[in-house]
Design a protein around this motif. Structure first.
Motif, PDB file in Angstrom:
ATOM      1  N   GLU A  44       0.821  -1.215   0.000  1.00 41.49           N
ATOM      2  CA  GLU A  44       0.000   0.000   0.000  1.00 41.49           C
ATOM      3  C   GLU A  44       0.850   1.258   0.000  1.00 41.49           C
ATOM      4  N   THR A  45       2.100   1.166   0.445  1.00 38.96           N
ATOM      5  CA  THR A  45       2.949   2.349   0.551  1.00 38.96           C
ATOM      6  C   THR A  45       4.240   2.158  -0.232  1.00 38.96           C
ATOM      7  N   GLN A  47       5.851   4.209  -1.844  1.00 42.56           N
ATOM      8  CA  GLN A  47       6.720   5.374  -1.806  1.00 42.56           C
ATOM      9  C   GLN A  47       7.771   5.266  -0.707  1.00 42.56           C
ATOM     10  N   GLN A  51      11.895   6.679  -0.948  1.00 43.16           N
ATOM     11  CA  GLN A  51      12.300   7.706   0.005  1.00 43.16           C
ATOM     12  C   GLN A  51      13.498   7.245   0.814  1.00 43.16           C
ATOM     13  N   GLY A  68      -0.083   6.019   2.790  1.00 43.18           N
ATOM     14  CA  GLY A  68      -0.167   5.141   1.635  1.00 43.18           C
ATOM     15  C   GLY A  68      -0.850   5.837   0.467  1.00 43.18           C
ATOM     16  N   ASP A  69      -0.483   5.456  -0.739  1.00 47.19           N
ATOM     17  CA  ASP A  69      -1.050   6.064  -1.947  1.00 47.19           C
ATOM     18  C   ASP A  69      -2.574   6.037  -1.943  1.00 47.19           C
ATOM     19  N   ARG A  70      -3.125   4.985  -1.404  1.00 47.57           N
ATOM     20  CA  ARG A  70      -4.576   4.793  -1.375  1.00 47.57           C
ATOM     21  C   ARG A  70      -5.293   5.888  -0.573  1.00 47.57           C
ATOM     22  N   TYR A  71      -4.579   6.522   0.378  1.00 51.60           N
ATOM     23  CA  TYR A  71      -5.191   7.513   1.260  1.00 51.60           C
ATOM     24  C   TYR A  71      -4.756   8.949   0.958  1.00 51.60           C
ATOM     25  N   LYS A  72      -3.897   9.140  -0.018  1.00 53.08           N
ATOM     26  CA  LYS A  72      -3.377  10.485  -0.321  1.00 53.08           C
ATOM     27  C   LYS A  72      -4.482  11.454  -0.752  1.00 53.08           C
ATOM     28  N   GLU A  76      -5.484  14.960   0.965  1.00 53.24           N
ATOM     29  CA  GLU A  76      -5.569  16.227   0.229  1.00 53.24           C
ATOM     30  C   GLU A  76      -6.916  16.919   0.462  1.00 53.24           C
ATOM     31  N   TYR A 127      -9.239   8.254   5.307  1.00 51.95           N
ATOM     32  CA  TYR A 127      -7.909   8.731   5.710  1.00 51.95           C
ATOM     33  C   TYR A 127      -7.835   8.885   7.229  1.00 51.95           C
TER      34      TYR A 127
END
Length: 192
Positions: A44-45, A47, A51, A68-72, A76, A127
């Motif tokens: 899920e993460t 990134q 990093q 995680g990308d799913r919650y970005k 926002e 989120y």
């Protein structure tokens, strides 16, 4: 004849080989079952690896937890709606139940606000729910940050004043208005 037939089927020591194979299979399944939650989090993460590989500092990540990308998108939308009036707090400082109440209450700390509607509300809720902490059943749900056990746990060395408001965060977290709570003032960087 039965004994000869078994020896042909299992061979010499065949039963012990089956037991060993069964134990190896059982061990492999157990290890896979234990590792699965970790690999799901990493999936899920994605990134995190870039990093870390690029030597990113913890401070550059900014938020309390890596998102995680799913919650970005939910993050926002949360920032777009909450950080316009005050510093947006990380979900980790309040329990999940507090966030649930805040999303449903148009009376927001003495101000009348327009509540989010779906799908924005669902994105923000996913989120907040994912990154906040559960509230023990025997404790009162805190509506103020100063009453939150999680806020206090994230600030173990800080003598928290009786009156605290969201703008107080900038005193120690100069990047708070950019949603960076890892950046600290010089007095807190190497404090014991």
């Amino acid at each position: 004849m039965n004994g000869e037939r078994r020896r042909k089927i299992y061979g010499k020591g065949g039963r012990s080989r089956l037991v060993v194979l069964f134990l190896i299979l059982l061990w492999s399944v157990s290890i896979g079952w234990l590792i699965a939650p970790v690999t799901n989090v990493l999936a899920e993460t994605p990134q995190i690896a870039p990093q870390v590989a690029q030597g990113a500092s913890v401070e550059s990540i900014g938020t309390v937890d890596i998102i995680g990308d799913r919650y970005k998108l939910g993050q926002e939308v949360y920032l777009e709606n909450c950080a316009t009036c005050h510093i947006a707090l990380p979900p980790q400082v309040l329990p999940t139940e507090t966030w649930r109440q805040l999303l449903q209450d148009p009376e927001h700390y003495g101000q009348q606000i327009r509540l989010l509607v779906d799908p924005s509300r669902l994105l923000v809720w996913n989120y907040l729910q994912t990154y906040s902490r559960l509230q023990p059943k025997n404790e009162e749900v805190p509506y103020r940050v100063i009453k939150s056990r999680y806020f206090k746990a994230l600030h173990p060395r800080v003598k928290i004043p009786e009156t605290l408001n969201v703008s107080s965060c900038v005193t120690c977290h100069p990047g708070a208005s950019q949603y960076n709570f890892r950046k600290l003032t010089s007095e807190w960087i190497n404090s014991p």
